[in-house]
Design an enzyme around this catalytic site. Structure first.
Site, PDB file in Angstrom:
ATOM      1  N   SER A 118     -20.921 -28.782  65.832  1.00  0.00           N
ATOM      2  CA  SER A 118     -19.758 -28.229  66.552  1.00  0.00           C
ATOM      3  C   SER A 118     -20.144 -27.782  67.943  1.00  0.00           C
ATOM      4  CB  SER A 118     -19.226 -26.978  65.858  1.00  0.00           C
ATOM      5  OG  SER A 118     -19.132 -27.140  64.503  1.00  0.00           O
ATOM      6  N   HIS A 139     -17.930 -35.732  65.935  1.00  0.00           N
ATOM      7  CA  HIS A 139     -17.437 -34.410  65.532  1.00  0.00           C
ATOM      8  C   HIS A 139     -16.111 -34.568  64.791  1.00  0.00           C
ATOM      9  CE1 HIS A 139     -16.083 -30.138  66.994  1.00  0.00           C
ATOM     10  NE2 HIS A 139     -16.526 -30.108  65.756  1.00  0.00           N
ATOM     11  N   GLU A 151     -14.030 -36.351  67.640  1.00  0.00           N
ATOM     12  CA  GLU A 151     -14.490 -36.190  69.018  1.00  0.00           C
ATOM     13  C   GLU A 151     -15.843 -36.916  69.098  1.00  0.00           C
ATOM     14  OE1 GLU A 151     -15.208 -32.055  69.999  1.00  0.00           O
ATOM     15  OE2 GLU A 151     -14.452 -32.331  72.033  1.00  0.00           O
ATOM     16  N   ASN A 189     -13.853 -27.321  71.128  1.00  0.00           N
ATOM     17  CA  ASN A 189     -14.198 -25.897  71.033  1.00  0.00           C
ATOM     18  C   ASN A 189     -14.180 -25.182  72.373  1.00  0.00           C
ATOM     19  OD1 ASN A 189     -14.412 -25.472  68.254  1.00  0.00           O
ATOM     20  ND2 ASN A 189     -16.337 -26.609  68.229  1.00  0.00           N
TER      21      ASN A 189
HETATM   22  N1  LIG Z   1     -16.793 -26.142  58.827  1.00  0.00           N
HETATM   23  C1  LIG Z   1     -16.110 -26.650  59.823  1.00  0.00           C
HETATM   24  O1  LIG Z   1     -14.900 -26.414  59.984  1.00  0.00           O
HETATM   25  C2  LIG Z   1     -16.783 -27.596  60.786  1.00  0.00           C
HETATM   26  C3  LIG Z   1     -15.987 -28.394  61.617  1.00  0.00           C
HETATM   27  C4  LIG Z   1     -16.614 -29.321  62.467  1.00  0.00           C
HETATM   28  C5  LIG Z   1     -18.008 -29.420  62.473  1.00  0.00           C
HETATM   29  N2  LIG Z   1     -18.772 -28.610  61.677  1.00  0.00           N
HETATM   30  C6  LIG Z   1     -20.225 -28.794  61.702  1.00  0.00           C
HETATM   31  O2  LIG Z   1     -20.603 -29.533  60.543  1.00  0.00           O
HETATM   32  C7  LIG Z   1     -21.921 -29.163  60.130  1.00  0.00           C
HETATM   33  C8  LIG Z   1     -21.886 -28.720  58.676  1.00  0.00           C
HETATM   34  O3  LIG Z   1     -21.013 -27.616  58.557  1.00  0.00           O
HETATM   35  P1  LIG Z   1     -20.388 -27.191  57.136  1.00  0.00           P
HETATM   36  O4  LIG Z   1     -19.285 -26.257  57.457  1.00  0.00           O
HETATM   37  O5  LIG Z   1     -20.146 -28.416  56.305  1.00  0.00           O
HETATM   38  O6  LIG Z   1     -21.623 -26.373  56.516  1.00  0.00           O
HETATM   39  P2  LIG Z   1     -21.882 -26.009  54.980  1.00  0.00           P
HETATM   40  O7  LIG Z   1     -22.667 -24.763  55.002  1.00  0.00           O
HETATM   41  O8  LIG Z   1     -20.635 -26.070  54.183  1.00  0.00           O
HETATM   42  O9  LIG Z   1     -22.823 -27.213  54.465  1.00  0.00           O
HETATM   43  C9  LIG Z   1     -24.103 -27.452  54.976  1.00  0.00           C
HETATM   44  C10 LIG Z   1     -24.912 -28.191  53.918  1.00  0.00           C
HETATM   45  O10 LIG Z   1     -26.147 -28.609  54.525  1.00  0.00           O
HETATM   46  C11 LIG Z   1     -27.134 -28.545  53.514  1.00  0.00           C
HETATM   47  N3  LIG Z   1     -28.456 -28.560  54.145  1.00  0.00           N
HETATM   48  C12 LIG Z   1     -29.129 -27.548  54.752  1.00  0.00           C
HETATM   49  N4  LIG Z   1     -30.339 -27.988  55.162  1.00  0.00           N
HETATM   50  C13 LIG Z   1     -30.419 -29.300  54.835  1.00  0.00           C
HETATM   51  C14 LIG Z   1     -31.419 -30.306  54.991  1.00  0.00           C
HETATM   52  N5  LIG Z   1     -32.585 -30.038  55.584  1.00  0.00           N
HETATM   53  N6  LIG Z   1     -31.173 -31.545  54.514  1.00  0.00           N
HETATM   54  C15 LIG Z   1     -30.005 -31.818  53.881  1.00  0.00           C
HETATM   55  N7  LIG Z   1     -29.012 -30.902  53.706  1.00  0.00           N
HETATM   56  C16 LIG Z   1     -29.225 -29.673  54.173  1.00  0.00           C
HETATM   57  C17 LIG Z   1     -26.821 -27.249  52.774  1.00  0.00           C
HETATM   58  O11 LIG Z   1     -27.437 -27.238  51.486  1.00  0.00           O
HETATM   59  C18 LIG Z   1     -25.294 -27.315  52.710  1.00  0.00           C
HETATM   60  O12 LIG Z   1     -24.862 -27.950  51.515  1.00  0.00           O
HETATM   61  C19 LIG Z   1     -22.379 -28.073  61.110  1.00  0.00           C
HETATM   62  O13 LIG Z   1     -23.131 -28.675  62.129  1.00  0.00           O
HETATM   63  C20 LIG Z   1     -21.052 -27.524  61.650  1.00  0.00           C
HETATM   64  O14 LIG Z   1     -21.177 -26.973  62.923  1.00  0.00           O
HETATM   65  C21 LIG Z   1     -18.185 -27.717  60.818  1.00  0.00           C
END
Ligand SMILES: NC(=O)c1ccc[n+]([C@@H]2O[C@H](COP(=O)([O-])OP(=O)(O)OC[C@H]3O[C@@H](n4cnc5c(N)ncnc54)[C@H](O)[C@@H]3O)[C@@H](O)[C@H]2O)c1
Length: 296
Positions: A118, A139, A151, A189
Site C-alpha cells: 500500500s 495494488h 493501481e 492513498n
Molecule cells: N488490507 C487492506 O485493505 C490492503 C489493501 C491494499 C493493499 N494491502 C497490502 O497488502 C499486503 C497484505 O496486507 P493484508 O491486509 O492482507 O495483511 P494480513 O496481515 O491480513 O496478511 C499478511 C499475511 O502475510 C503472511 N506472511 C508474513 N510473513 C510472510 C512471509 N515471509 N512469507 C509468506 N507469508 C508471510 C502472514 O502470515 C499473513 O497471513 C500489505 O502489503 C498491505 O499493505 C492491504
C-alpha cells in the site's frame, strides 16, 4: 502466463488468489503460517459459496476455482514455476526486502515480480533484486474479488514491456488497471489518507462527533461508507503507517498524522481487527453488519 504464486494468505492474499484462480490461472498460495493458509482457503470457499448463492457462478465453477489453488509453506517450492509472483505479505519494509531477495533467487528468470504494498517504494523493493526492470506494483483493493481497481505502479526501472503485460493481465481478471508512478502513497492513498486524517482531526478538534462526521460524508458526498468507519475497516495502524510514509517521503507537514490517530494506535485501538476503533465492534453482529454493507 499460467502459474501465479501469491505470497501471503491474509486479507489481500486470499482475495488475489481467489481472483486469479477464478480466471483460470494455476495459483500457488504461499504463507509462513499453516493456519493462515487454511484460513485463507476457507475464506475463498466461503466467498465462492456466496457467489453460488447469488447465482453469479455455478457449484462446478466453485470446485474448478478451488482445484486451481495449491498451498505451500515453503517459499522456494511455491515460486519455482511461477510466471508471475504477487507478494501480499505483511506491510513491513524489512520483510518485503527479504522476500524479494529470496524470490529473485528462486524464481524463473522470466518471472515478473509484483507487490501489493500500500505504501512501500516499488523502486526500493526492486533495488534488492537482480532484475529491477521486472518488478512492479500491483495494488489491488479490498475486497479483491469485488473491487474493480488495480493501481499499477511503475518503479523507476520497471520496463515498458512488463507494465504492458501487467496492464493487459489485469484486464483479463475483469479489473480496471490504472498506471501510476512510484511516489509515496501512489495515487489512491495520497488522496484517501489525507481525507481520513482530516476526518480524525475534525473529531480531535471537537467540531463534530463520529456519527456526525460519517453522516456528513455519506449523505452529503455520497460516500458508501463514512471516513472514520473506513479508517476502522482499513486498520488504524495501517492508516498511521501510510501517513508516516508520506510524511517522511515528502517532508511535508500536511501528511502529519493526527495525534488522536497516533494515540489510538498506541492504545491498541486498531479498528475492526482489534474490536474497537472509532466504533465498537465487540458484538460480532455489529462488525458483521459493517463488512456486509461494504461487500454489497
Ligand atoms: N488490507 C487492506 O485493505 C490492503 C489493501 C491494499 C493493499 N494491502 C497490502 O497488502 C499486503 C497484505 O496486507 P493484508 O491486509 O492482507 O495483511 P494480513 O496481515 O491480513 O496478511 C499478511 C499475511 O502475510 C503472511 N506472511 C508474513 N510473513 C510472510 C512471509 N515471509 N512469507 C509468506 N507469508 C508471510 C502472514 O502470515 C499473513 O497471513 C500489505 O502489503 C498491505 O499493505 C492491504
Amino acid at each position: 502466463m499460467k502459474n501465479v504464486a501469491v505470497i501471503g494468505a491474509g486479507t489481500m492474499g486470499n482475495g488475489i488468489a481467489h481472483t486469479f484462480a477464478q480466471s483460470g490461472f494455476n495459483v500457488q498460495l504461499i504463507d509462513v503460517s499453516e493456519h493462515a493458509l487454511k484460513k485463507g482457503i476457507q475464506t475463498i470457499a466461503t466467498n465462492l459459496d456466496r457467489m453460488v448463492a447469488k447465482e453469479k457462478i455455478t457449484e462446478a465453477d466453485k470446485t474448478t476455482t478451488l482445484n486451481h489453488i495449491e498451498s505451500f509453506t515453503d517459499l522456494k517450492k511455491g515460486v519455482a514455476k511461477a510466471d508471475l509472483i504477487v507478494e501480499a505479505a505483511t506491510e513491513n519494509l524489512e520483510l518485503k526486502l527479504k522476500i524479494f531477495k529470496e524470490i529473485d533467487q528462486f524464481s524463473l528468470e522470466s518471472a515478473i515480480l509484483a507487490t501489493n504494498t500500500s505504501s512501500i517504494s516499488i523502486t526500493q523493493i526492486a533495488a534488492v533484486t537482480a532484475k529491477p526492470e521486472r518488478v512492479i506494483g500491483m495494488h489491488f483493493m479490498n475486497p479483491v474479488p469485488i473491487m474493480k481497481l488495480v493501481e499499477i505502479i511503475r518503479g523507476y526501472n520497471t520496463s515498458d514491456d512488463v507494465t504492458k503485460t501487467i496492464m493487459a493481465l489485469s484486464k483479463t481478471l475483469g479489473k480496471e488497471p490504472v498506471e501510476v508512478n512510484d511516489y509515496p502513497g501512489f495515487v489512491a492513498n495520497r488522496i484517501l489518507m489525507p481525507m481520513l486524517n482530516e476526518s480524525i482531526e475534525t473529531l480531535y478538534n471537537g467540531v463534530a462527533g463520529v456519527h456526525e462526521i460519517d453522516t456528513v460524508m455519506k449523505l452529503g458526498m455520497a460516500h458508501p461508507m463514512g471516513p472514520l468507519q473506513l479508517a476502522d475497516f482499513i486498520g488504524l495502524d495501517v492508516c498511521l503507517s501510510i501517513l508516516n510514509v508520506m510524511y517522511d517521503g515528502f517532508k511535508n507537514p500536511k501528511y502529519a498524522p493526527c495525534p488522536l490517530l497516533v494515540n489510538m494506535v498506541r492504545a491498541g485501538k486498531l479498528g475492526v481487527k482489534s474490536g474497537e476503533g472509532f466504533y465498537d465492534y465487540s458484538e460480532n453482529k455489529k462488525a458483521e453488519k459493517i463488512s456486509k454493507q461494504f461487500l454489497k
